[in-house]
Design an enzyme around this catalytic site. Structure first.
Site, short mmCIF file in Angstrom:
data_model
loop_
_atom_site.label_atom_id
_atom_site.label_comp_id
_atom_site.label_asym_id
_atom_site.label_seq_id
_atom_site.Cartn_x
_atom_site.Cartn_y
_atom_site.Cartn_z
N ARG A 130 -0.10 73.93 66.01
CA ARG A 130 0.24 72.69 66.52
C ARG A 130 0.93 72.41 67.52
O ARG A 130 0.78 71.63 68.37
CB ARG A 130 0.81 71.92 65.24
N THR A 131 2.25 72.97 67.62
CA THR A 131 2.92 72.93 68.74
C THR A 131 2.46 73.16 70.04
O THR A 131 2.52 72.38 70.95
CB THR A 131 4.65 73.46 68.53
C1 NCD Z 1 7.41 74.84 62.47
C2 NCD Z 1 8.16 75.77 63.22
O1 NCD Z 1 7.58 76.41 63.94
O2 NCD Z 1 9.26 75.75 63.11
N1 NCD Z 1 6.17 74.38 62.60
C3 NCD Z 1 5.89 73.67 63.69
O3 NCD Z 1 6.26 73.85 64.67
N2 NCD Z 1 4.77 72.63 63.35
C4 NCD Z 1 7.40 75.04 60.84
C5 NCD Z 1 7.10 76.37 60.26
O4 NCD Z 1 6.92 77.39 60.80
O5 NCD Z 1 7.51 76.41 59.02
#
Ligand code: NCD
Length: 310
Positions: free
Chosen positions: A57-58
Site C-alpha cells: 500500500r505505502t
Molecule cells: C504497516 C507498516 O509497514 O508499518 N503497513 C503499512 O504501511 N500500511 C503495518 C504493518 O506492516 O504491519
C-alpha cells in the site's frame, strides 16, 4: 502555511493546524485520487521511491499519488537489486536519489534512517516507515479515515490493539490522536506494550491512555478499533514471537460486544488478526482506509513539492 520543501520524518514535524490543513486538502483530492478529475500540478517533477523493506500500500499509493498528479516516479522495491548489494552506504544511495529527483520517499528497516536521509538530501524526504520507529504519512491517512467516518477525532474512544511495541503506525498515531483530544485505550499482549516514551508524549497533551489486555471489555464502548499485525520481522527471538502469535483475533463472536457504529481500522497487511468474515460487516473500514492513502499522499506531495494549485 508553508509546506514547500519540508521533510516529513515524524508526525511531530507538523503542528495541529498544519495537520488539519492537510486533512482538509486531502478531501479535495478525492475525485483526483479516483481518476474522476485530472490534475497536472506535479508535471515535470520526479519522485524517488526507495523501498528497502516490503510494501504494498505505502509504495503503490505514493506512486499512484504522484502519477495522478502528473508527475513521474523512479525507484526500487528491492534493495537487493541496487548497489547496496556491493556495500554502498545509505548516505551515498540517498545522494544519488537526490541528484535524480525532486522529492524522496524512503522506507528502511533501521530506526532513524529517514532522519539520516534528510541530512544527506537537499530534496524533501518523506519517511514511509523507519524500522519500529515512525510512519507519519500512514498516521495522516489514519486520521483522515477517522475524520471521514466519524466527522471528528476529538472525544472518540479509540482502542489501539496488537503489537504496540514494534508497530510504527501506532507510535505516530497515538501522538497525533492525543494532540487532537481522543480518548485512548491500549490493548496488547504484556510483552508488546506501548513504549514509555510514546505514553509520555500522550500525557503531554493531557491524555492518559488506559493499558489493558482485556480486549472484550475494551471493545464495548469503543468508537474506533485500530488493529495491528504482530511485527514478526522485528522480533530478535523467534520463541518470543511464537509466544504471542495468535493471542488476539477479531471475529463475529467478539463483535457481539461492540457498538453498532464501531469502525475497525488496520494499516494492513493483516495476517490472522482479523477474520475475513468481518470484511462484509459495516464495521470494516480498512480497505477504504487503504484507498485514503492516495488522496492524503497527493495532498502532501503537492503541498511539499508542487505548491497548492488545486
Ligand atoms: C504497516 C507498516 O509497514 O508499518 N503497513 C503499512 O504501511 N500500511 C503495518 C504493518 O506492516 O504491519
Amino acid at each position: 502555511m508553508d509546506f514547500r520543501n519540508r521533510d516529513v520524518v515524524s508526525i511531530k514535524d507538523f503542528s495541529k493546524s498544519e495537520m488539519d490543513y492537510i486533512l482538509r486538502y486531502a478531501k479535495k483530492m478525492i475525485p483526483y485520487a479516483r481518476g474522476e478529475r485530472h490534475a497536472d500540478v506535479m508535471h515535470g517533477k520526479i519522485l524517488a521511491s526507495l523501498f528497502f523493506e516490503p510494501s504494498t500500500r505505502t509504495r503503490l499509493s505514493f506512486e499512484c499519488a504522484m502519477n495522478r498528479l502528473g508527475g513521474r516516479v523512479i525507484g526500487f522495491a528491492d534493495p537487493g537489486a541496487t548497489s547496496q548489494r556491493k556495500g554502498e552506504s545509505l548516505a551515498d544511495t540517498i545522494r544519488m536519489a537526490d541528484a535524480y529527483s525532486d522529492i524522496i520517499v524512503i522506507r528502511h528497516p533501521q530506526e532513524g534512517s529517514a532522519r539520516l536521509a534528510a541530512e544527506f538530501a537537499a530534496s524533501p524526504i518523506l519517511n514511509a516507515g523507519d524500522g519500529a520507529g515512525r510512519h507519519p504519512t500512514q498516521c495522516l491517512l489514519d486520521m483522515f479515515t477517522i475524520v471521514m467516518e466519524k466527522k471528528r477525532i476529538k472525544g472518540n474512544r479509540i482502542v489501539l490493539l496488537g503489537d504496540l511495541k514494534y508497530g510504527r503506525t501506532v507510535h505516530s498515531l497515538a501522538y497525533a490522536l492525543s494532540l487532537f483530544g481522543a480518548e485512548l485505550v491500549f490493548v496488547s499482549p504484556e510483552s508488546l506494550r506501548m513504549p514509555k516514551e510514546v505514553i509520555e508524549e500522550c500525557r503531554e497533551f493531557g491524555v492518559d491512555p488506559v493499558s489493558t489486555s482485556n480486549l472484550e471489555r475494551a471493545i464495548r464502548d469503543a468508537d474506533v478499533l485500530y488493529v495491528t499485525r504482530i511485527q514478526k520481522e522485528r522480533f530478535p527471538d523467534a520463541a518470543e514471537y511464537n509466544r504471542v502469535v495468535g493471542t488476539y483475533r477479531i471475529d463475529a463472536d467478539l463483535l457481539r460486544h461492540a457498538r453498532e457504529d464501531l469502525i475497525i481500522m488496520h494499516p494492513l497487511p493483516r495476517v490472522t488478526e482479523i477474520d475475513p468474515e468481518v470484511d462484509k460487516t459495516p464495521h470494516a473500514v480498512y480497505f477504504k482506509q487503504a484507498f485514503n492513502g492516495v488522496p492524503v499522499r497527493m495532498a502532501l506531495l503537492s503541498l511539499i513539492a508542487g505548491g497548492r494549485k488545486i
